[in-house]
Write an enzyme that holds these catalytic residues in place. Structure first.
Site, PDB file in Angstrom:
ATOM      1  N   LYS A 125       0.666   5.780  -2.583  1.00  0.00           N
ATOM      2  CA  LYS A 125      -0.136   5.138  -3.634  1.00  0.00           C
ATOM      3  C   LYS A 125      -1.023   6.197  -4.284  1.00  0.00           C
ATOM      4  O   LYS A 125      -1.637   7.001  -3.577  1.00  0.00           O
ATOM      5  CB  LYS A 125      -0.984   4.019  -3.018  1.00  0.00           C
TER       6      LYS A 125
ATOM      7  N   SER B  91      -3.176  -4.698  -5.923  1.00  0.00           N
ATOM      8  CA  SER B  91      -3.055  -3.522  -6.733  1.00  0.00           C
ATOM      9  C   SER B  91      -1.937  -2.561  -6.329  1.00  0.00           C
ATOM     10  O   SER B  91      -1.555  -1.715  -7.130  1.00  0.00           O
ATOM     11  CB  SER B  91      -4.380  -2.750  -6.687  1.00  0.00           C
TER      12      SER B  91
ATOM     13  N   SER C 258      -4.689  -6.385  -1.776  1.00  0.00           N
ATOM     14  CA  SER C 258      -3.843  -5.446  -2.529  1.00  0.00           C
ATOM     15  C   SER C 258      -2.669  -4.856  -1.769  1.00  0.00           C
ATOM     16  O   SER C 258      -1.839  -4.167  -2.365  1.00  0.00           O
ATOM     17  CB  SER C 258      -4.697  -4.281  -3.050  1.00  0.00           C
TER      18      SER C 258
END
Lengths: 490, 95
Positions: A76, A156, A180
């Site tokens: 990420k 997210s 998320s």
């Protein structure tokens, strides 16, 4: 090759049936082919990946290996990676090249992992749809039956989840402040765990809300998540909230079974207007656990409905403070101004997107003189009540089972009219962050349109082992074999 | 309570974010929607409840106040938008 789980690929690498270079080359090819459709990666690092892969092959040839030697992962783009641009999906960090490596990614590299690139996300991890990224939306590899409407992957960690689901990464790092990891895992038909607060170091992870942020993995199976978490977790003196607690063998816990466990069903999670398929799947999940020898117990978490409103005070307050560092002076983008204040104001107006600005504004307001007690202090007290609800429930049960999200993946551009509508996506996941507990989402079924749905297992602090045991039991019973329409094959 | 345009400008100033008239109007609507929704917390009785400040219930660790990293000037300055030797630069503050 793309159907191998992380555990299976690891076994094939160790048996020398497959080389790390072959595996990485295949994944890099799949990234090149599918990323233009999905936008799951912001930055790809093919040369770095091959360097990592060759180092992995060299150790395997010597008969040596770490927990992840030769395993290609997506990272990420919230984790600082030395020498590789780290953007947090924000314009303000677009030029940022960290001169250091985050603890979590350093742990993965220590164990031999191969990094394919940096995964897309909502800007500064603020969002539930990946629509707020300054580098464009991510498309969910799943489609509704008979429809070509592009769907969100959740957020997210939308790029991480879409990459793993589409088989353009074997696993990925993610972070979870209010859902998320778990909500995108559910939307993309994969597994993802937010561990206990303090289990993974936050050092080198771009900060959003420091008392809620936790790193964790997403992967295609519960066992794969357990393997990844075992590598990511561990005490780190550089994070003052890192827990000095030994990391158990999470993967071994997956095989424990649930015989004799007491599983709680919080009645407040049965929401009006929840899709009937989600309620049915929840009941099915409880039946699976009962059949596997668990006892089902009704529990009450009376402050559940206040979790989101509490979150939308605490998280923006912490964000407004954390994001004060983006001032155009030390790193990141700068917009010119006639004086220092104008330079700050122009830099932050140009560099932050609309959702980030909204949250900074809310946070600034709730912390400002005269409003602190009414909002922030009040929210911290309600947060204490949310934790107390869970503590009392865990006197009666070993884990809780709930749906992960109130719906399946929605269309890109839907739920954008009003920020609160988007926030409601995290209603089942946010209380877990407020209380600092571990939560795992497992793909358990499909809705009428053929989209994946997840069930969430919530555990006691630092009892990820029970969470993995319950999650693996659900996974075995569900036999989830559906595949997204966009995926690497061969 | 409801925020008026002057309050929005004041918050934006505190947050060091430039806003124009159109943005003030849009933010006023959005922020008031969010704050109106947050007002549901008024229903909760928190009498006698100690605030929970952190994500973990454990105590913070203390450490020796000592230098633990070598001189990293170049690494630290490597991402500066503008610099002059070992210094960050900013627009002139004093005339």
């Amino acid at each position: 090759m793309f159907e191998l789980s992380l555990a299976e690929a690891r076994a094939a690498l160790r048996a020398r049936k497959l080389s790390a270079r072959e595996l990485t080359t295949a994944y890099l090819g799949a990234v090149e082919q599918l990323n233009p459709q999905l936008n799951a990666y912001i930055t790809t690092t093919p040369e770095l990946a091959l360097t990592h892969a060759d180092a992995a092959d060299a150790s395997l040839a010597r008969g040596e290996h770490g927990a992840l030697t030769g395993i290609p992962l997506a990272i990420k783009d919230l984790f600082a990676t030395k020498g590789v641009r780290t953007t947090a999906a924000s314009k303000i960090l677009a030029p940022f090249i960290p001169p250091y490596e985050s603890t979590v990614t350093a742990n993965l590299l220590r164990d031999g992992a191969v990094f394919l690139g940096k995964a897309n996300l909502d800007e500064f991890a603020m969002g539930s749809s990946n629509m707020t990224s300054a580098f464009g939306a991510v498309t969910n590899p799943w489609k509704r039956a008979g429809s070509n409407t592009p769907l969100v992957p959740g957020g997210s960690s939308g790029g991480s989840a879409a990459a793993v689901a589409a088989r353009i990464a074997l696993g990925a790092t993610a972070t979870d402040t209010g859902g998320s990891i778990r909500q995108p895992a559910a939307f993309c038909g994969i597994a993802g765990i937010k561990p206990t607060y303090g289990r993974c170091s936050r050092w080198g992870v771009v900060a959003f809300a420091s008392s809620l942020d936790q790193a964790g993995p997403v992967a295609r199976t519960v066992e794969d998540c357990a393997i990844l978490l075992g590598s990511m977790a561990g005490f780190d003196a550089k994070d003052s909230t890192s827990a000095d607690i030994a990391v158990p063998d999470f993967a071994a816990a997956c095989a424990r079974g649930v015989k004799g466990l007491r599983i709680g069903v919080p009645k407040e999670y049965r929401m009006d207007g929840m899709a009937p398929e989600i309620d049915a799947l929840w009941q099915q999940g409880l039946a699976w656990l009962r059949d596997a020898g668990a006892t089902i117990v009704d529990v009450s978490l009376p402050h559940t409905k206040y979790g989101l409103a509490t979150y939308y005070i605490v998280a923006p307050a912490e964000a407004s403070s954390n994001l004060a560092r983006y001032d155009g002076v030390r790193y990141g983008a700068r917009s010119p101004g006639r004086d220092l204040i104008e330079m700050y104001e122009n830099t932050r107006a140009d560099g932050f997107g609309a959702e980030v600005k909204r949250r900074i504004m809310i946070g600034t307001y709730v912390l400002s003189a005269g409003y602190y007690d009414a909002y922030y202090l009040k929210a911290q007290k309600v947060r204490a009540l949310i934790l107390r609800d869970f503590t009392e429930a865990f006197e009666k049960v070993d884990a809780l089972l709930t749906p992960t999200a109130p719906s399946a993946a929605f269309g890109q551009g839907e739920k954008m009219d009003d920020p609160v509508t988007m926030y409601l996506n995290d209603i089942f996941t946010v209380p877990v962050n407020m209380a600092g507990l571990p939560g795992l989402s497992v793909p358990a079924g499909l809705d009428a349109a053929g989209l994946p749905l997840g069930l969430q297992i919530i555990g006691r602090p630092f009892d990820e082992e029970t969470v993995f045991a319950v999650g693996a039991a659900i996974e075995r019973a569900a036999g989830f074999t559906a595949r997204p329409s966009i995926r690497a094959e061969g | 309570m409801s925020l008026d345009p002057a309050a929005i400008r004041r918050i934006a100033r505190l947050a060091r974010i430039r806003v124009d008239d159109a943005q003030v109007q849009q933010m006023q609507g959005e922020l008031n929607t969010i704050l109106g929704w947050i007002d549901q917390l008024n229903e909760v009785d928190v009498t006698g409840i100690e605030p929970l400040t952190g994500g973990a219930t454990m105590a913070m660790r203390l450490r020796e106040d000592a230098v633990t990293v070598p001189d990293l000037t170049e690494a630290v300055l490597s991402n500066a938008p503008d610099r002059d030797g070992p210094f960050y630069t900013v627009p002139k503050v004093v005339e």
